[in-house]
Design an enzyme around this catalytic site. Sequence first.
Site, PDB file in Angstrom:
ATOM      1  N   ALA A 118       0.525  -1.156  -0.344  1.00  0.00           N
ATOM      2  CA  ALA A 118       0.151   0.268  -0.282  1.00  0.00           C
ATOM      3  C   ALA A 118       0.880   1.032  -0.112  1.00  0.00           C
ATOM      4  O   ALA A 118       2.144   1.348   0.032  1.00  0.00           O
ATOM      5  CB  ALA A 118      -1.080  -0.010   1.379  1.00  0.00           C
ATOM      6  N   PRO A 119       0.460   2.541  -0.703  1.00  0.00           N
ATOM      7  CA  PRO A 119      -0.441   2.575  -1.497  1.00  0.00           C
ATOM      8  C   PRO A 119      -1.053   1.468  -3.265  1.00  0.00           C
ATOM      9  O   PRO A 119      -1.992   2.211  -3.776  1.00  0.00           O
ATOM     10  CB  PRO A 119      -0.844   3.361  -1.797  1.00  0.00           C
ATOM     11  N   LYS A 130       4.005   1.348  -7.097  1.00  0.00           N
ATOM     12  CA  LYS A 130       4.429   0.074  -6.933  1.00  0.00           C
ATOM     13  C   LYS A 130       3.434  -0.760  -7.966  1.00  0.00           C
ATOM     14  O   LYS A 130       4.762  -1.905  -8.343  1.00  0.00           O
ATOM     15  CB  LYS A 130       5.198   0.024  -6.349  1.00  0.00           C
ATOM     16  N   GLU A 163      -0.381  -6.423   2.179  1.00  0.00           N
ATOM     17  CA  GLU A 163      -0.305  -4.936   3.235  1.00  0.00           C
ATOM     18  C   GLU A 163      -0.262  -5.507   4.084  1.00  0.00           C
ATOM     19  O   GLU A 163      -2.060  -6.072   4.277  1.00  0.00           O
ATOM     20  CB  GLU A 163      -1.297  -4.220   2.261  1.00  0.00           C
ATOM     21  N   ASP A 217       1.154 -10.256   7.426  1.00  0.00           N
ATOM     22  CA  ASP A 217       2.473  -9.413   7.415  1.00  0.00           C
ATOM     23  C   ASP A 217       3.535 -10.457   6.358  1.00  0.00           C
ATOM     24  O   ASP A 217       2.627 -11.876   6.750  1.00  0.00           O
ATOM     25  CB  ASP A 217       2.180 -10.320   9.007  1.00  0.00           C
ATOM     26  N   CYS A 251      12.347   4.954   0.443  1.00  0.00           N
ATOM     27  CA  CYS A 251      12.579   6.119  -0.092  1.00  0.00           C
ATOM     28  C   CYS A 251      13.091   7.211   1.845  1.00  0.00           C
ATOM     29  O   CYS A 251      12.845   7.733   2.016  1.00  0.00           O
ATOM     30  CB  CYS A 251      11.267   7.039  -0.001  1.00  0.00           C
TER      31      CYS A 251
HETATM   32  C1  LIG Z   1       6.543   2.163   1.702  1.00  0.00           C
HETATM   33  S1  LIG Z   1       5.021   2.033   2.269  1.00  0.00           S
HETATM   34  C2  LIG Z   1       5.011   0.858   0.445  1.00  0.00           C
HETATM   35  C3  LIG Z   1       4.854   1.910  -0.489  1.00  0.00           C
HETATM   36  C4  LIG Z   1       4.347   0.811  -2.225  1.00  0.00           C
HETATM   37  N1  LIG Z   1       5.559   0.071  -2.404  1.00  0.00           N
HETATM   38  C5  LIG Z   1       3.915   1.988  -2.987  1.00  0.00           C
HETATM   39  O1  LIG Z   1       5.028   2.561  -4.247  1.00  0.00           O
HETATM   40  O2  LIG Z   1       2.923   2.760  -2.980  1.00  0.00           O
HETATM   41  C6  LIG Z   1       5.645  -0.014   3.270  1.00  0.00           C
HETATM   42  C7  LIG Z   1       4.273  -0.740   3.191  1.00  0.00           C
HETATM   43  O3  LIG Z   1       4.263  -1.900   4.010  1.00  0.00           O
HETATM   44  C8  LIG Z   1       3.101  -1.828   5.179  1.00  0.00           C
HETATM   45  N2  LIG Z   1       4.357  -2.629   6.145  1.00  0.00           N
HETATM   46  C9  LIG Z   1       4.755  -2.057   6.637  1.00  0.00           C
HETATM   47  N3  LIG Z   1       4.945  -3.962   7.330  1.00  0.00           N
HETATM   48  C10 LIG Z   1       4.446  -4.821   6.879  1.00  0.00           C
HETATM   49  C11 LIG Z   1       4.670  -6.464   6.824  1.00  0.00           C
HETATM   50  N4  LIG Z   1       5.028  -6.931   8.235  1.00  0.00           N
HETATM   51  N5  LIG Z   1       3.773  -7.101   5.984  1.00  0.00           N
HETATM   52  C12 LIG Z   1       3.212  -6.571   4.952  1.00  0.00           C
HETATM   53  N6  LIG Z   1       2.853  -5.106   4.644  1.00  0.00           N
HETATM   54  C13 LIG Z   1       3.769  -4.439   5.537  1.00  0.00           C
HETATM   55  C14 LIG Z   1       3.003  -0.843   5.400  1.00  0.00           C
HETATM   56  O4  LIG Z   1       1.786  -0.409   6.200  1.00  0.00           O
HETATM   57  C15 LIG Z   1       3.350   0.127   3.815  1.00  0.00           C
HETATM   58  O5  LIG Z   1       1.786  -0.002   3.641  1.00  0.00           O
END
Ligand SMILES: C[S@@+](CC[C@H](N)C(=O)[O-])C[C@H]1O[C@@H](n2cnc3c(N)ncnc32)[C@H](O)[C@@H]1O
Length: 562
Positions: free
Chosen positions: A298-299, A302, A320, A347, A427
């Site tokens: 999310a969001p 990518k 997510e 997770d 980022c």
């Molecule tokens: C940096 S954002 C990703 C942005 C996304 N790749 C984009 O370009 O739109 C990281 C995401 O990873 C999720 N996240 C964090 N820990 C996680 C986990 N253990 N398993 C899956 N998702 C996780 C967060 O809630 C967040 O939405």
Amino acid sequence: MSRFKNRPAATTAAAEKPENRRPTSADRSAYFARREAAKVLRAVLQGDAKRRAVGSIKSLVYSPSVRNKRGTFALVCETLKYLSIIKEVLGSANVLNSKWKRQGELIYIVTYDILFGQAASLVGDAEKFLLQRKDALQSALAQLLVRKGMKDIKDLTACQKFPGLYAQYTLMMKETNFVWHLEEFIRFSCRTAVLRFLRGHCDVGCLISIVDISKPRYVRVNTLKLDLKSALQELGKQNKVHEDDMVPDLLVLPPGVDLHNHPLVLNGSVFMQGKASSMAAAALQPEPGWEVLDACAAPGNKTVHLAALTHGKGKILACELHKERVQRLKETITLAGAANVEVLNEDFLNLNPKHTSYSKVRAILLDPSCSGSGTSAVRLDHLLPSHGAGNDDAGINRLIKLQAFQKKALAHALSFPAVERLVYSTCSVHQIENEDVIKSVLPLALSLGFQLATPFPLWARRGLPVVEGSEHLLRTDPAEDKEGFFIALFVRKSTIAENRPERRPSTTTTTSEALCSEKSSISFVKKKQRDKYKLHLYCPSAKLSRMWLHPRYVARRRATRM
Ligand SMILES: C[S@@+](CC[C@H](N)C(=O)[O-])C[C@H]1O[C@@H](n2cnc3c(N)ncnc32)[C@H](O)[C@@H]1O
């Protein structure tokens, strides 16, 4: 609207007072804009306090539920700019009872309007309450200025946001006869080499956001809905537009172009995605028909880029963890028309790599939660109360926690048996979340048959020279490239020998060299990694990356390797 329905017509002298007159349509729209702004401000401040934002200020304002986007955006940003002053004024004026304290964000917005904004059209209960206490608020503000030794409010905000810069400005005004407005001074400082000089003294996020106005805008064409040529034609009707020379399907527009309400953006034909962010999925280069896992999705920017790169064929598994963000992810997928995406509200660390559901996953994009330090200026994070808390203990502890997750997630991603290509991206500009993470998992990666490959070999800025193979890593610089990103590409050795057809941007020939070419760029990482842990916070600087490419450095590196 019912709030305004039964107001009697203004007939008495008292009704002539602005707060008693019949509300006009401008009053009504200002009333609703303040409520919309308060809602956004609440989400922004709550996310900031928990250090887990639902979205950036911009993305919250530009969500479909906000009607008056321009007005709301301005109100939220302006209130944030003055927030610490507003809080101090409200505190020392001591005017709030518990009812109004519970509506803190609306109170901040209205106080902003009364003290610094357009107090002309203030209707509503909160507005009435604060207007009756306007004198107390104004005198608390005057006392604050006296306490701080400032002449006017502009000096006060500048001093709070640019402490080092302000100190230099006052010194210059005192010691020379030069008369200069503070704003002019700040702009001048940002546009020249003074920026570098100032880095140690002032808030670079604020400076970058001013410099930001001179950077181009990027949009990625969603090829699931529109071809590149049509996008060029359509966007070219109102703006100068051309293809990016490196990232396929990415278009470059002049600085300052606002496309938020452009039909192509609203219908998902193009995504307002920066160049650096678009590089991650492009570096992974998944083939049409592949199964690809987007581990932290999310969001979903990518995720839908991956769907476009695979031409909607094969499967994208978008994982997510957070439920509230899954909704956002689904909206992005629907907007993009990406039919081959399956969303997993899980997770990532709990996905079992040995399970048959993942036995065909050939590529993984791991873009985990990070500090976001590379995009903080674009996201306007310098306006948030937590801004600047990066180098204190709490900030460093947060980075260490993030790094622990990033290392675990990367090691987990490497353990999926059929994976041939893996991109790790952040980022963040901090070494601790980037090179240090790669350094710690590299021995595991090598033991599983992976190597570092070079995404975008023609890109000049590579990793910091603190890990063997750093020349394969890719960095973008927040000042030079608008966003600070980091990309590492791992490729499984057995797949390198395969004759993998290279995909190139459709219309240009010059870009072909810019795409990944692992065969020529893979190098074996021979040296055993030392696990000595060093905490190093990267200060955004193109100079460092350029230094890494300097012939003197290259020669020195070669000499030390022999
Ligand atoms: C940096 S954002 C990703 C942005 C996304 N790749 C984009 O370009 O739109 C990281 C995401 O990873 C999720 N996240 C964090 N820990 C996680 C986990 N253990 N398993 C899956 N998702 C996780 C967060 O809630 C967040 O939405």
